[in-house]
Design a protein around this motif. Structure first.
Motif, PDB file in Angstrom:
ATOM      1  N   PHE A 186       7.713 -18.298  63.599  1.00 23.34           N
ATOM      2  CA  PHE A 186       9.044 -18.893  63.767  1.00 23.34           C
ATOM      3  C   PHE A 186       9.244 -19.256  65.228  1.00 23.34           C
ATOM      4  O   PHE A 186       8.565 -18.742  66.120  1.00 23.34           O
ATOM      5  N   TYR A 187      10.176 -20.153  65.460  1.00 19.90           N
ATOM      6  CA  TYR A 187      10.572 -20.540  66.811  1.00 19.90           C
ATOM      7  C   TYR A 187      11.941 -19.961  67.143  1.00 19.90           C
ATOM      8  O   TYR A 187      12.840 -19.955  66.283  1.00 19.90           O
ATOM      9  N   LEU A 188      12.099 -19.502  68.369  1.00 17.95           N
ATOM     10  CA  LEU A 188      13.422 -19.231  68.916  1.00 17.95           C
ATOM     11  C   LEU A 188      13.848 -20.502  69.657  1.00 17.95           C
ATOM     12  O   LEU A 188      13.091 -21.036  70.478  1.00 17.95           O
ATOM     13  N   THR A 237       2.791  -6.127  63.742  1.00 16.19           N
ATOM     14  CA  THR A 237       2.531  -6.689  65.061  1.00 16.19           C
ATOM     15  C   THR A 237       3.341  -7.949  65.329  1.00 16.19           C
ATOM     16  O   THR A 237       3.451  -8.823  64.469  1.00 16.19           O
ATOM     17  N   ALA A 238       3.869  -8.051  66.547  1.00 20.59           N
ATOM     18  CA  ALA A 238       4.506  -9.280  67.021  1.00 20.59           C
ATOM     19  C   ALA A 238       3.652  -9.873  68.130  1.00 20.59           C
ATOM     20  O   ALA A 238       3.167  -9.144  69.002  1.00 20.59           O
ATOM     21  N   ILE A 239       3.465 -11.199  68.097  1.00 24.03           N
ATOM     22  CA  ILE A 239       2.747 -11.896  69.167  1.00 24.03           C
ATOM     23  C   ILE A 239       3.487 -13.179  69.512  1.00 24.03           C
ATOM     24  O   ILE A 239       4.264 -13.704  68.705  1.00 24.03           O
ATOM     25  N   SER A 240       3.247 -13.685  70.724  1.00 22.91           N
ATOM     26  CA  SER A 240       3.707 -15.033  71.045  1.00 22.91           C
ATOM     27  C   SER A 240       2.637 -15.997  70.572  1.00 22.91           C
ATOM     28  O   SER A 240       1.442 -15.719  70.634  1.00 22.91           O
ATOM     29  N   GLY A 255       8.325 -21.101  72.735  1.00 24.02           N
ATOM     30  CA  GLY A 255       9.281 -20.189  72.110  1.00 24.02           C
ATOM     31  C   GLY A 255       8.886 -19.796  70.701  1.00 24.02           C
ATOM     32  O   GLY A 255       9.734 -19.394  69.909  1.00 24.02           O
ATOM     33  N   GLN A 256       7.589 -19.881  70.397  1.00 23.54           N
ATOM     34  CA  GLN A 256       7.107 -19.567  69.050  1.00 23.54           C
ATOM     35  C   GLN A 256       6.501 -18.158  69.007  1.00 23.54           C
ATOM     36  O   GLN A 256       5.776 -17.758  69.915  1.00 23.54           O
ATOM     37  N   PHE A 257       6.815 -17.451  67.917  1.00 27.10           N
ATOM     38  CA  PHE A 257       6.328 -16.086  67.739  1.00 27.10           C
ATOM     39  C   PHE A 257       5.845 -15.888  66.313  1.00 27.10           C
ATOM     40  O   PHE A 257       6.165 -16.675  65.414  1.00 27.10           O
ATOM     41  N   GLU A 258       5.083 -14.817  66.130  1.00 22.81           N
ATOM     42  CA  GLU A 258       4.624 -14.446  64.791  1.00 22.81           C
ATOM     43  C   GLU A 258       4.759 -12.947  64.626  1.00 22.81           C
ATOM     44  O   GLU A 258       4.461 -12.175  65.542  1.00 22.81           O
ATOM     45  N   ILE A 259       5.231 -12.550  63.449  1.00 18.41           N
ATOM     46  CA  ILE A 259       5.261 -11.128  63.089  1.00 18.41           C
ATOM     47  C   ILE A 259       4.557 -10.966  61.750  1.00 18.41           C
ATOM     48  O   ILE A 259       4.803 -11.722  60.801  1.00 18.41           O
ATOM     49  N   ASN A 260       3.665  -9.989  61.687  1.00 17.77           N
ATOM     50  CA  ASN A 260       2.935  -9.686  60.459  1.00 17.77           C
ATOM     51  C   ASN A 260       3.680  -8.617  59.669  1.00 17.77           C
ATOM     52  O   ASN A 260       4.203  -7.658  60.247  1.00 17.77           O
ATOM     53  N   LEU A 261       3.698  -8.784  58.367  1.00 17.34           N
ATOM     54  CA  LEU A 261       4.230  -7.756  57.478  1.00 17.34           C
ATOM     55  C   LEU A 261       3.056  -7.016  56.842  1.00 17.34           C
ATOM     56  O   LEU A 261       2.063  -7.623  56.437  1.00 17.34           O
TER      57      LEU A 261
END
Length: 415
Positions: free
Chosen positions: A108-110, A164-167, A172-178
């Motif tokens: 997603f983007y902030l 995990t969260a990464i840029s 302004g884009q990030f990724e979080i794994n479930l």
């Protein structure tokens, strides 16, 4: 509704028109849907899922959300409900003694959307805007530390297994794994709730969060990659043969996934903007192929321990319906295993530079391919195929009348 009456809806459910599961992106009825005037706009029965009430931490007042799914008056599942479609696929796995273990990765983007020009928000720590993308940078995460801390706390409260969260590669884009789940229905619910949470919490922090497939022309789009392995009744991973190659069953599943990509592209790229993401060299797949540890392929077999041998499906954008997306992937994999489909040889090198089958390149073609597909009718009920086709054709018609600015405004918060 007020908390005073919440027990009733939790135990008895509530009634809603069946047509609410066949609205377009603007929330309008589908003009030629048989669920509206032709049938008298009949009610169905919404019953709570097994999750129960979950908090909504992005709101100021203490509020809870009750996830529900749709049934007919006689208690049968409503075939137009995406969650019921996924449950139907999982019943077929259960009958074969198999359990898919599923995880999703959500990008997603902030975004600061307070002006006509979309920009990265100012960092609450420094008051500055990041000048460019910073892939896998701690500094990028630090800049929005309060947001991510609130996000992880909220995931814990909502029982969303955020890891995990990464840029990422965009501004302004990030990724979080479930985390992996042996309950694919919960994995889909988690992804849906996570999207709702991220968008709501970002607004609480004074900016937007968007899962729109391609908010910026010059940066990578948002994907939602899906990983899955397969357990038998003894808990053994049937994709693991003790080597890096994986089993014949894994390759049958890959073959099914590849065979279904053209027909199910509308589920992986459901909106007009989705096709701006699916272009060569953009960190999104465009060729129908698979490979070992190859991120240019549509289907990837990651490296690592053979005990965790799994398939990663990389086609979907962040703008998908998680239930339909996971149903399409697992349904295709099951057909591949049932029919003992033969996978083509794995590719090596850059898939973008190779002559390989390609996905539908535009929204209209994807809709028509889905509607005419015998393969999709082996995965989804006829009513869902019909309803989704009608919905997407209406959206396509009305979307073409929007300016580029109006298209961005439509998708930024909605998807």
């Amino acid at each position: 509704m007020s908390a005073r009456y919440a027990d009733k809806v939790e135990t008895e459910g509530t009634r809603f028109p069946l047509s609410v599961l066949n609205l377009d992106i603007w929330g309008e009825d589908i003009e030629d849907s048989p669920l509206v005037f032709e049938s008298g706009d009949q009610d169905g029965v919404l019953l709570p899922t097994e999750r129960g009430f979950v908090p909504m931490p992005w709101l100021e007042s203490a509020t809870a959300l009750l996830p529900m799914w749709m049934f007919k008056e006689d208690g049968q599942p409503f075939d137009g409900d995406p969650r019921q479609a996924l449950a139907r696929v999982l019943e077929r796995y259960k009958a074969k003694g198999l359990t898919p273990v599923v995880a999703t990765e959500l990008e997603f983007y902030l975004i600061d959307d307070s002006s006509r020009q979309l920009r990265v928000p100012r960092s609450p720590r420094s008051g500055k805007r990041r000048p460019g993308a910073e892939t896998l940078a701690l500094r990028a995460l630090d800049a929005f530390d309060l947001f991510f801390t609130d996000l992880y706390d909220a995931c814990e409260a909502m029982d969303i297994p955020a890891d995990t969260a990464i840029s990422e590669a965009g501004l302004g884009q990030f990724e979080i794994n479930l985390v992996y789940s042996p309950d694919a229905l919960k994995a889909a619910d988690d992804a849906w709730l996570f999207k709702l949470l991220v968008k709501g919490l970002a607004r609480k922090h004074g900016f937007a969060a968007s899962f729109m497939a391609k908010p910026y022309d010059e940066y990578a789009g948002n994907g939602m990659h899906t990983h899955f392995s397969m357990l038998d009744e003894t808990g053994e991973n049937i994709f693991d043969d003790g080597s890096t190659a994986g089993t014949d069953m894994m390759r049958h599943a890959i073959a099914g996934c590849l065979a279904a990509i053209p027909d199910s592209t509308i589920l992986f790229a459901p909106h007009g903007n989705s096709y701006d993401r699916l272009v060569p060299g953009s960190h999104a797949p465009t060729r129908i192929c698979w490979g070992y540890d190859n991120r240019t392929a549509a289907v990837r077999v990651p490296g690592g321990s053979h005990k965790a041998r799994r398939i990663e499906h990389r086609v979907s954008g962040g703008d998908v319906n998680p239930h339909l997306m996971i149903a399409a992937i697992l349904g295709a994999a099951l057909i591949g295993m049932e029919d003992k489909m033969k996978a083509p040889p794995p590719i090596t090198g850059n898939a973008y530079a190779q002559t390989l089958p390609e996905m539908p390149g535009n929204w209209g073609t994807a809709i028509d391919t889905f509607a005419a597909s015998p393969l999709m009718k082996r995965i989804f009920p006829e009513e869902l195929v019909r309803n989704l086709t009608l919905t997407k054709r209406q959206e396509l018609r009305d979307w073409t009348e929007l300016s580029p600015e109006e298209q961005v405004e439509l998708y930024l918060d909605t998807v």
